[in-house]
Design a protein around this motif. Structure first.
Motif, PDB file in Angstrom:
ATOM      1  N   LEU A  77       8.057 -12.082   5.612  1.00 26.50           N
ATOM      2  CA  LEU A  77       8.772 -10.925   5.174  1.00 26.50           C
ATOM      3  C   LEU A  77       9.479 -10.022   6.285  1.00 26.50           C
ATOM      4  N   GLU A  78      10.376  -9.095   6.108  1.00 27.85           N
ATOM      5  CA  GLU A  78      10.818  -8.455   7.100  1.00 27.85           C
ATOM      6  C   GLU A  78       9.784  -7.190   7.465  1.00 27.85           C
ATOM      7  N   GLY A  79       9.712  -6.582   8.641  1.00 29.03           N
ATOM      8  CA  GLY A  79       8.764  -5.545   9.000  1.00 29.03           C
ATOM      9  C   GLY A  79       7.576  -5.885   9.522  1.00 29.03           C
ATOM     10  N   MET A  80       6.541  -5.116   9.276  1.00 25.21           N
ATOM     11  CA  MET A  80       5.038  -5.463   9.681  1.00 25.21           C
ATOM     12  C   MET A  80       4.246  -5.628   8.618  1.00 25.21           C
ATOM     13  N   ASP A  81       3.221  -6.692   9.019  1.00 26.04           N
ATOM     14  CA  ASP A  81       2.261  -6.741   8.239  1.00 26.04           C
ATOM     15  C   ASP A  81       1.002  -6.155   8.442  1.00 26.04           C
ATOM     16  N   HIS A  82       0.022  -5.624   7.581  1.00 31.83           N
ATOM     17  CA  HIS A  82      -1.354  -4.955   7.769  1.00 31.83           C
ATOM     18  C   HIS A  82      -2.003  -5.877   7.088  1.00 31.83           C
ATOM     19  N   VAL A  83      -2.999  -6.367   7.894  1.00 32.72           N
ATOM     20  CA  VAL A  83      -4.208  -7.411   7.424  1.00 32.72           C
ATOM     21  C   VAL A  83      -5.556  -6.401   7.269  1.00 32.72           C
ATOM     22  N   TYR A  84      -6.156  -6.227   6.010  1.00 34.90           N
ATOM     23  CA  TYR A  84      -7.247  -5.684   5.615  1.00 34.90           C
ATOM     24  C   TYR A  84      -8.384  -6.681   5.553  1.00 34.90           C
ATOM     25  N   LYS A  85      -9.384  -6.741   6.420  1.00 31.44           N
ATOM     26  CA  LYS A  85     -10.332  -7.782   6.287  1.00 31.44           C
ATOM     27  C   LYS A  85     -11.642  -6.939   5.894  1.00 31.44           C
TER      28      LYS A  85
END
Length: 172
Positions: A77-85
């Motif tokens: 997708l556009e923009g930034m990804d946040h990955v919450y583990k």
């Protein structure tokens, strides 16, 4: 072995996400439609008393546990990804215009099950008995689509065993 399975699922998801193909705990809402004998996948999960739905907004503070968090440019997708583990699952949310929207949830361990009891380590037979035969099969990936067509439920299969589970927003 668990780390290998998680790594393989992550590579599979990242590969499909980056190629812009359509594509995701504890609780999913799955019920049987008696009139047609087909199981309907709703696509909403509940984790630590928080509803999680790919395609909907996400607030990390709504979950009592503190996750490991990383940020990276999105390849799907556009923009930034946040990955919450978290200990047992991983949530990926895309950030666009300051708003986080969930686009995938990965099961990491066998400690997380669907309400019907399917978890990593279960047999393919149990999976099919639980979710039915209305699915897409791509070699080692069995995919069910939610009744609204907005979420996919993916099961990675190795040696007739569930080795990964993911809920993902359908990307158009």
């Amino acid at each position: 072995m668990k780390k290998i399975m998680v790594a393989m699922m992550a590579v599979l998801i990242l590969t499909t996400g980056c190629s812009k193909k359509e594509e995701s705990n504890q609780d999913t809402n799955v019920k049987t439609n008696e009139s047609i004998g087909k199981k309907e996948v709703k696509g909403t999960l509940t984790f630590m008393d928080t509803d999680i739905t790919p395609g909907k907004s996400f607030n990390e503070k709504s979950i009592a546990s503190i996750p490991e968090k990383s940020e990276l440019p999105s390849c799907a997708l556009e923009g930034m990804d946040h990955v919450y583990k978290y200990e047992d699952l991983e949530i990926t949310a895309n950030v666009k215009d300051g708003k986080e929207t969930i686009y995938s949830v990965y099961f990491i361990t066998e400690n997380v099950t669907t309400p019907e009891g399917v978890k990593i380590g279960d047999s393919k037979t149990k999976l099919l008995e639980t979710y039915g035969s209305d699915f897409q099969d791509d070699v080692s990936l069995i995919t069910y689509t939610s009744d609204n067509g907005k979420v996919k439920l993916n099961f990675q299969i190795e040696n007739d065993t569930v080795s990964g589970i993911e809920y993902a927003q359908v990307l158009k």
